[in-house]
Design a protein around this motif. Structure first.
Motif, PDB file in Angstrom:
ATOM      1  N   VAL A  47      60.434  65.764  46.906  1.00  0.00           N
ATOM      2  CA  VAL A  47      59.201  65.499  47.571  1.00  0.00           C
ATOM      3  C   VAL A  47      59.403  64.435  48.511  1.00  0.00           C
ATOM      4  N   SER A  48      58.858  64.593  49.574  1.00  0.00           N
ATOM      5  CA  SER A  48      59.040  63.585  50.910  1.00  0.00           C
ATOM      6  C   SER A  48      57.632  62.911  50.946  1.00  0.00           C
ATOM      7  N   THR A  49      57.555  61.688  50.480  1.00  0.00           N
ATOM      8  CA  THR A  49      56.288  60.951  50.696  1.00  0.00           C
ATOM      9  C   THR A  49      56.481  59.312  50.948  1.00  0.00           C
ATOM     10  N   GLU A  50      55.551  58.609  51.628  1.00  0.00           N
ATOM     11  CA  GLU A  50      55.778  57.346  51.894  1.00  0.00           C
ATOM     12  C   GLU A  50      54.772  56.361  50.801  1.00  0.00           C
ATOM     13  N   ASP A  51      54.141  57.388  49.954  1.00  0.00           N
ATOM     14  CA  ASP A  51      53.024  56.738  49.151  1.00  0.00           C
ATOM     15  C   ASP A  51      53.564  56.211  47.753  1.00  0.00           C
ATOM     16  N   SER A  52      53.213  55.240  47.303  1.00  0.00           N
ATOM     17  CA  SER A  52      54.024  54.820  45.895  1.00  0.00           C
ATOM     18  C   SER A  52      53.347  55.726  44.953  1.00  0.00           C
ATOM     19  N   GLU A  53      52.153  55.848  44.943  1.00  0.00           N
ATOM     20  CA  GLU A  53      51.181  56.218  43.825  1.00  0.00           C
ATOM     21  C   GLU A  53      51.597  58.031  43.834  1.00  0.00           C
ATOM     22  N   ILE A  54      51.931  58.573  45.015  1.00  0.00           N
ATOM     23  CA  ILE A  54      52.176  60.073  44.900  1.00  0.00           C
ATOM     24  C   ILE A  54      53.751  60.379  44.365  1.00  0.00           C
ATOM     25  N   ALA A  55      54.344  59.126  44.827  1.00  0.00           N
ATOM     26  CA  ALA A  55      55.837  59.085  44.249  1.00  0.00           C
ATOM     27  C   ALA A  55      55.956  59.100  42.923  1.00  0.00           C
ATOM     28  N   ILE A  66      61.948  61.450  47.823  1.00  0.00           N
ATOM     29  CA  ILE A  66      62.663  60.911  49.334  1.00  0.00           C
ATOM     30  C   ILE A  66      61.616  59.955  49.678  1.00  0.00           C
ATOM     31  N   ALA A  67      62.080  58.709  50.061  1.00  0.00           N
ATOM     32  CA  ALA A  67      61.031  57.794  50.376  1.00  0.00           C
ATOM     33  C   ALA A  67      60.865  58.221  52.020  1.00  0.00           C
ATOM     34  N   ARG A  68      59.854  58.380  52.587  1.00  0.00           N
ATOM     35  CA  ARG A  68      59.649  58.874  54.062  1.00  0.00           C
ATOM     36  C   ARG A  68      59.095  57.585  54.872  1.00  0.00           C
ATOM     37  N   PRO A  69      59.616  57.224  55.833  1.00  0.00           N
ATOM     38  CA  PRO A  69      59.366  56.321  56.838  1.00  0.00           C
ATOM     39  C   PRO A  69      57.847  56.338  57.198  1.00  0.00           C
ATOM     40  N   ARG A  70      57.210  55.062  57.237  1.00  0.00           N
ATOM     41  CA  ARG A  70      55.876  55.250  57.415  1.00  0.00           C
ATOM     42  C   ARG A  70      55.439  55.703  58.784  1.00  0.00           C
ATOM     43  N   GLU A  71      56.440  55.607  59.506  1.00  0.00           N
ATOM     44  CA  GLU A  71      56.100  56.156  61.126  1.00  0.00           C
ATOM     45  C   GLU A  71      56.003  57.643  60.982  1.00  0.00           C
ATOM     46  N   LEU A  72      56.523  58.285  59.951  1.00  0.00           N
ATOM     47  CA  LEU A  72      56.384  59.788  59.771  1.00  0.00           C
ATOM     48  C   LEU A  72      55.397  60.257  58.935  1.00  0.00           C
ATOM     49  N   ALA A  73      54.579  59.216  58.602  1.00  0.00           N
ATOM     50  CA  ALA A  73      53.372  59.558  57.857  1.00  0.00           C
ATOM     51  C   ALA A  73      52.015  59.442  58.326  1.00  0.00           C
ATOM     52  N   THR A  74      51.909  59.216  59.575  1.00  0.00           N
ATOM     53  CA  THR A  74      50.637  59.215  60.424  1.00  0.00           C
ATOM     54  C   THR A  74      50.121  60.631  60.911  1.00  0.00           C
ATOM     55  N   ASP A  75      48.848  60.447  61.445  1.00  0.00           N
ATOM     56  CA  ASP A  75      48.209  61.562  61.711  1.00  0.00           C
ATOM     57  C   ASP A  75      49.137  62.179  62.998  1.00  0.00           C
ATOM     58  N   GLU A  76      49.998  61.367  63.658  1.00  0.00           N
ATOM     59  CA  GLU A  76      50.625  61.712  64.905  1.00  0.00           C
ATOM     60  C   GLU A  76      51.948  62.580  64.551  1.00  0.00           C
TER      61      GLU A  76
END
Length: 216
Positions: A47-55, A66-76
């Motif tokens: 599971v790829s996420t930047e969110d600690s609760e989802i993790a 897998i810890a996703r960089p926050r820049e890869l968790a934006t709307d863009e």
């Protein structure tokens, strides 16, 4: 190696926190984790996420995170960029994307898609349905539904892709396979109605303990 991945960011706008919202007694994400772990042809699942609760929820249901960089968790951020990040961490020849927003799957669906992908030598494979929607006011509306050729609309349930293509920035390739699903498995949750619909379908398809907790 065949690797399954579920992208699950925390910033959903249409239905806030939907990836971990309870659905028939368990978090939405858990339905996909369980389906992935039951698949026999996946060598690894993350599971790829930047969110600690989802993790935390993913780990509670025994999924690797897998810890996703926050820049890869934006709307863009694009799906392709997220998948490329996964491939930078996990070695794979084939990547199977399983969206958390598609909780309705036949028990053998994931394995069936992977098997077809391998047997046909496809570059990519997607599940979906034949869409015959036409724009109001066009000549197409005068045709009988049987006469409308329609087009294949991917429903987001299962995607199988060659990892080497993804690394070069190509998601689909030239040889594309399709797996047509029944309408129940076409559900992709974007709003409250989708969530309600998924709940009705899941309750009908299998007995559900609405008070169920996490997997042991």
């Amino acid at each position: 190696m065949i690797v399954g991945v579920t992208p699950a960011r925390g910033g959903s706008k249409g239905l806030p926190r939907k990836n971990i919202r309870p659905l028939c007694g368990k978090p939405l994400l858990a339905w996909t984790i369980e389906a992935a772990k039951a698949a026999t042809l996946l060598d690894r699942y993350v599971v790829s996420t930047e969110d600690s609760e989802i993790a935390a929820v993913a780990r509670r249901w025994h999924a690797e995170v897998i810890a996703r960089p926050r820049e890869l968790a934006t709307d863009e951020a694009t799906t392709l960029s997220v998948l490329q990040h996964v491939l930078s961490v996990v070695p794979a020849q084939t990547l199977v994307m399983l969206q958390a927003t598609c909780p309705v799957r036949d028990a053998d669906l994931i394995d069936r898609c992977i098997q077809r992908f391998l047997e046909t030598g496809a570059d990519s494979l997607a599940t979906g349905f034949l869409c015959k929607a036409v724009e109001y006011g066009t000549n197409a509306q005068e045709r009988r539904r049987q006469e409308i050729p329609g087009f294949f609309y991917d429903d987001g349930n299962v995607y199988v892709m060659r990892a080497d293509l993804l690394r070069t920035g190509e998601r689909f390739g030239t040889k594309r396979e399709r797996v047509v699903l029944d309408r129940e498995q076409n559900i992709d949750i974007d709003d409250e109605f989708d969530f309600w619909l998924a709940e009705q379908v899941l309750r009908r398809r299998r007995p559900v303990d609405v008070n169920a907790g996490a997997a042991a």
